[in-house]
Design a protein around this motif. Structure first.
Motif, mmCIF file in Angstrom:
data_model
loop_
_atom_site.group_PDB
_atom_site.id
_atom_site.type_symbol
_atom_site.label_atom_id
_atom_site.label_comp_id
_atom_site.label_asym_id
_atom_site.label_seq_id
_atom_site.Cartn_x
_atom_site.Cartn_y
_atom_site.Cartn_z
ATOM 1 N N LEU A 13 -33.026 8.936 -0.399
ATOM 2 C CA LEU A 13 -31.988 8.762 0.624
ATOM 3 C C LEU A 13 -32.543 7.999 1.819
ATOM 4 N N LEU A 14 -33.718 8.407 2.307
ATOM 5 C CA LEU A 14 -34.282 7.807 3.515
ATOM 6 C C LEU A 14 -34.854 6.409 3.307
ATOM 7 N N CYS A 15 -34.937 5.964 2.072
ATOM 8 C CA CYS A 15 -35.377 4.596 1.779
ATOM 9 C C CYS A 15 -34.195 3.643 1.590
ATOM 10 N N CYS A 16 -32.998 4.165 1.647
ATOM 11 C CA CYS A 16 -31.815 3.378 1.295
ATOM 12 C C CYS A 16 -30.827 3.306 2.465
ATOM 13 N N PRO A 17 -30.768 2.171 3.172
ATOM 14 C CA PRO A 17 -29.821 2.080 4.277
ATOM 15 C C PRO A 17 -28.369 2.242 3.822
ATOM 16 N N PHE A 18 -28.051 1.836 2.615
ATOM 17 C CA PHE A 18 -26.687 1.994 2.099
ATOM 18 C C PHE A 18 -26.356 3.475 1.901
ATOM 19 N N CYS A 19 -27.335 4.235 1.438
ATOM 20 C CA CYS A 19 -27.135 5.674 1.227
ATOM 21 C C CYS A 19 -27.006 6.415 2.552
ATOM 22 N N VAL A 20 -27.861 6.099 3.503
ATOM 23 C CA VAL A 20 -27.814 6.745 4.811
ATOM 24 C C VAL A 20 -26.517 6.390 5.535
ATOM 25 N N SER A 21 -25.954 5.233 5.233
ATOM 26 C CA SER A 21 -24.695 4.828 5.870
ATOM 27 C C SER A 21 -23.588 5.848 5.650
ATOM 28 N N ALA A 22 -23.513 6.434 4.471
ATOM 29 C CA ALA A 22 -22.472 7.435 4.209
ATOM 30 C C ALA A 22 -22.648 8.643 5.126
ATOM 31 N N TRP A 23 -23.873 9.056 5.346
ATOM 32 C CA TRP A 23 -24.154 10.197 6.219
ATOM 33 C C TRP A 23 -23.860 9.835 7.672
ATOM 34 N N ALA A 24 -24.279 8.642 8.085
ATOM 35 C CA ALA A 24 -24.027 8.210 9.465
ATOM 36 C C ALA A 24 -22.534 8.085 9.722
ATOM 37 N N ALA A 25 -21.806 7.502 8.773
ATOM 38 C CA ALA A 25 -20.355 7.365 8.935
ATOM 39 C C ALA A 25 -19.691 8.740 8.988
ATOM 40 N N GLY A 26 -20.150 9.660 8.171
ATOM 41 C CA GLY A 26 -19.602 11.019 8.197
ATOM 42 C C GLY A 26 -19.800 11.674 9.554
ATOM 43 N N ALA A 27 -20.988 11.515 10.125
ATOM 44 C CA ALA A 27 -21.263 12.081 11.448
ATOM 45 C C ALA A 27 -20.387 11.415 12.510
ATOM 46 N N LEU A 28 -20.233 10.112 12.421
ATOM 47 C CA LEU A 28 -19.393 9.408 13.402
ATOM 48 C C LEU A 28 -17.934 9.817 13.300
ATOM 49 N N VAL A 29 -17.437 9.971 12.103
ATOM 50 C CA VAL A 29 -16.041 10.394 11.935
ATOM 51 C C VAL A 29 -15.846 11.778 12.547
ATOM 52 N N GLY A 30 -16.805 12.664 12.326
ATOM 53 C CA GLY A 30 -16.710 13.995 12.917
ATOM 54 C C GLY A 30 -16.708 13.948 14.436
ATOM 55 N N THR A 31 -17.607 13.159 15.013
ATOM 56 C CA THR A 31 -17.631 13.080 16.471
ATOM 57 C C THR A 31 -16.401 12.367 17.008
ATOM 58 N N TYR A 32 -15.901 11.396 16.273
ATOM 59 C CA TYR A 32 -14.687 10.686 16.705
ATOM 60 C C TYR A 32 -13.495 11.636 16.721
ATOM 61 N N ALA A 33 -13.440 12.529 15.747
ATOM 62 C CA ALA A 33 -12.322 13.485 15.676
ATOM 63 C C ALA A 33 -12.341 14.452 16.854
ATOM 64 N N THR A 34 -13.528 14.823 17.311
ATOM 65 C CA THR A 34 -13.623 15.808 18.386
ATOM 66 C C THR A 34 -13.763 15.177 19.768
ATOM 67 N N SER A 35 -14.354 13.995 19.818
ATOM 68 C CA SER A 35 -14.607 13.357 21.112
ATOM 69 C C SER A 35 -14.592 11.832 20.962
ATOM 70 N N PRO A 36 -13.400 11.246 20.836
ATOM 71 C CA PRO A 36 -13.339 9.804 20.615
ATOM 72 C C PRO A 36 -13.941 8.965 21.744
ATOM 73 N N ARG A 37 -13.790 9.406 22.984
ATOM 74 C CA ARG A 37 -14.344 8.627 24.094
ATOM 75 C C ARG A 37 -15.870 8.590 24.033
ATOM 76 N N LEU A 38 -16.481 9.738 23.787
ATOM 77 C CA LEU A 38 -17.934 9.784 23.651
ATOM 78 C C LEU A 38 -18.388 8.929 22.474
ATOM 79 N N THR A 39 -17.675 9.029 21.368
ATOM 80 C CA THR A 39 -18.042 8.254 20.182
ATOM 81 C C THR A 39 -17.950 6.761 20.464
ATOM 82 N N ARG A 40 -16.912 6.335 21.159
ATOM 83 C CA ARG A 40 -16.788 4.915 21.523
ATOM 84 C C ARG A 40 -17.949 4.471 22.406
ATOM 85 N N LEU A 41 -18.353 5.327 23.342
ATOM 86 C CA LEU A 41 -19.478 4.988 24.223
ATOM 87 C C LEU A 41 -20.760 4.821 23.417
#
Length: 163
Positions: free
Chosen positions: A108-136
């Motif tokens: 997982l940690l050797c693959c930027p494409f694989c980590v992208s799914a985890w990063a996107a998941g974290a961003l979607v979660g933060t966007y759902a709870t705090s869109p302004r912070l996520t945009r910043l």
């Protein structure tokens, strides 16, 4: 030729059990987030504007590169990977080490494409709870990405004029 779950590939090195653990962690995290958000009354956005999708996309890209290729984040990867070589610019190339879950995390940690799914998941979660912070945060990562491209453009310009 027949294969079983312990020998998914020719070399028998694919850590399917470890991958299952990681996939379970991802799904369990998303499910836990959804339950907690619902219990706390988080109202999901009716829509996600294209600009926010673009910002989160750039941030997902940059975060995955930072986690999988940056020298400074090597300490995070080191228990699961070993340095395999130098990449372009200041990036490094790692390869997974160990077996089982350790190897799966290394993959997982050797693959930027694989980590992208985890990063996107974290961003979607933060966007759902705090869109302004996520945009910043995404704006900061966006600026970093633009700066990277400016560095590449400057290097290319120098190399072109010196040739």
């Amino acid at each position: 030729m027949t294969t079983d779950a312990t020998h998914y590939d020719e070399q028998g090195e694919v850590p399917l059990g470890g991958y299952a653990v990681l996939a379970s962690v991802f799904v369990a995290s998303a499910g836990t987030f959804a339950l907690v958000a619902r219990r706390r009354g988080v109202r999901l956005p009716q829509e996600v504007p294209p600009w926010d999708v673009a910002l989160m996309g750039v941030t997902t890209y940059k975060a995955s590169r930072l986690l999988t290729r940056d020298k400074i984040t090597s300490f995070l990867r080191a228990p699961f990977t070993r340095r395999a070589g130098q990449g372009e610019a200041a990036e490094v190339m790692d390869e997974p080490r160990g077996s089982g879950v350790r190897r799966a995390v290394g993959d997982l940690l050797c693959c930027p494409f694989c980590v992208s799914a985890w990063a996107a998941g974290a961003l979607v979660g933060t966007y759902a709870t705090s869109p302004r912070l996520t945009r910043l945060v995404c704006g900061g990562f966006g600026a970093l990405t633009v700066a990277d491209w400016m560095q590449y453009a400057w290097t290319w310009t120098q190399q072109t004029t010196e040739s």
